[in-house]
Design an enzyme around this catalytic site. Structure first.
Site, short mmCIF file in Angstrom:
data_model
loop_
_atom_site.label_atom_id
_atom_site.label_comp_id
_atom_site.label_asym_id
_atom_site.label_seq_id
_atom_site.Cartn_x
_atom_site.Cartn_y
_atom_site.Cartn_z
CG HIS A 37 -1.83 -1.13 1.37
ND1 HIS A 37 -1.73 -2.05 2.38
CD2 HIS A 37 -2.91 -1.51 0.63
CE1 HIS A 37 -2.69 -2.94 2.27
NE2 HIS A 37 -3.43 -2.65 1.21
CG MET A 148 0.74 -4.29 -11.89
SD MET A 148 -0.45 -4.50 -13.22
CE MET A 148 0.47 -5.62 -14.27
NE ARG A 187 -8.38 -12.33 2.22
CZ ARG A 187 -8.95 -11.52 1.32
NH1 ARG A 187 -8.23 -11.01 0.33
NH2 ARG A 187 -10.24 -11.21 1.42
#
Ligand code: AMP
Length: 284
Positions: A37, A148, A187
């Protein structure tokens, strides 16, 4: 840096910046911020006068048996990360603000939404695209940044903005990886030590495939890759496909630019990764 929790207020502020002639960059996220991020935020910092990071775990993109309720939430840390990275606004709307009980409008991008992850997560991209369109309208973004790592998401959003004449330019950003090669993901925090070790095979297999792509036939590559994925301990493969970069159709020997995309369960965690491969033209 200001934290805004209300969509109308965020839109009013953004319209004020548009009036001033500022260019606005939007980084849509679901929080649990990490280096991936941050690379998107850094790109917006370079390109735009104003950077807005949205943090919204969007219920409409999760299936009923998926991890919506247990998705990692680290709001305090996220705000600190945004502050440190010179973000101007963190937009953290409530579910009720984004999707009130009487919300009825959803956006679908045909064909692209039905392949790869779309086959295994019905309605996922419909939820993603609808939330992103709302965020574009709320933020008045000139540019929006997408990793991406979620290649199919990037292609779908890019297509939607073209089809619907959005002014927002979609900026793709490369996958940020750990030293081991594992693509960084919120995750990954679900993984045990053993599962993390097993997960490191994913990028290794994709790397070997891109080496093979230069010299070997596609069917050979696909079979050898499937074989390798099946050998990862504690894993269950959703798909490993080689598709055309442009339209996500299945690639054949003539496709010049392809994406090798994979979704695999390691224990109870679903991970995705991909690599883009370009065939060099033969010298005559
Ligand atoms: P998420 O919070 O997982 O919805 O991701 C928000 C944005 O960050 C999406 O555009 C993702 O593709 C991007 N992103 C997530 N992980 C990475 C990564 N490892 N490298 C680059 N971009 C990423």
């Amino acid at each position: 840096m200001r934290i805004i929790k209300n969509a109308l207020q965020m839109q009013k502020i953004a319209l004020g910046h548009v009036k001033n002639g500022d260019e606005i960059g939007l980084v849509p996220t679901m929080g649990a911020l990490h280096e991936g991020h941050i690379s998107l935020i850094a790109k917006s910092e370079r390109n735009d006068d104003i950077t807005i990071v949205s943090i919204f775990v969007n219920p409409t993109q999760f299936g009923s048996n998926e991890d919506y309720l247990k998705y990692p939430k680290t709001a305090k840390k996220d705000v600190e990360i945004c502050k440190r990275n010179h973000v101007d606004y963190v937009f953290m709307p409530t579910v009720n603000d984004m999707f009130p009980a009487d919300h009825k409008t959803f956006i679908e991008v045909e064909i692209l939404q039905d392949v790869l992850c779309g086959k295994f997560r019905p309605n996922h991209f419909r939820g993603v695209v609808t939330a992103v369109v709302k965020l574009f309208n709320i933020s008045c973004a000139d540019r929006s940044y997408f990793g991406m790592k979620d290649f199919q998401q990037f292609k779908i959003i890019e297509k939607m903005t073209k089809d619907l004449n959005f002014k927002t330019k979609i900026i793709p950003c490369p996958i940020v990886r750990e030293k081991s090669g594992l693509a960084i993901s919120s995750r990954n925090s679900y993984l045990s030590v053993e599962e993390r070790k097993a997960s490191e095979n994913i990028s290794k297999i994709l790397k070997e495939a891109s080496e093979d792509f230069k010299i070997k036939d596609l069917n050979f590559i696909k079979e050898s890759v499937l074989d390798k994925f099946k050998k990862i301990p504690e894993s269950k493969l959703d798909y490993a496909e080689i598709v055309d970069f442009n339209d996500l159709s299945l690639a054949d020997g003539n496709t010049r630019k392809v994406v090798f995309a994979v979704a695999i369960w390691i224990g109870r965690t679903r991970l995705i990764d991909n690599t883009v491969m370009i065939k060099q033209a033969k010298c005559r």
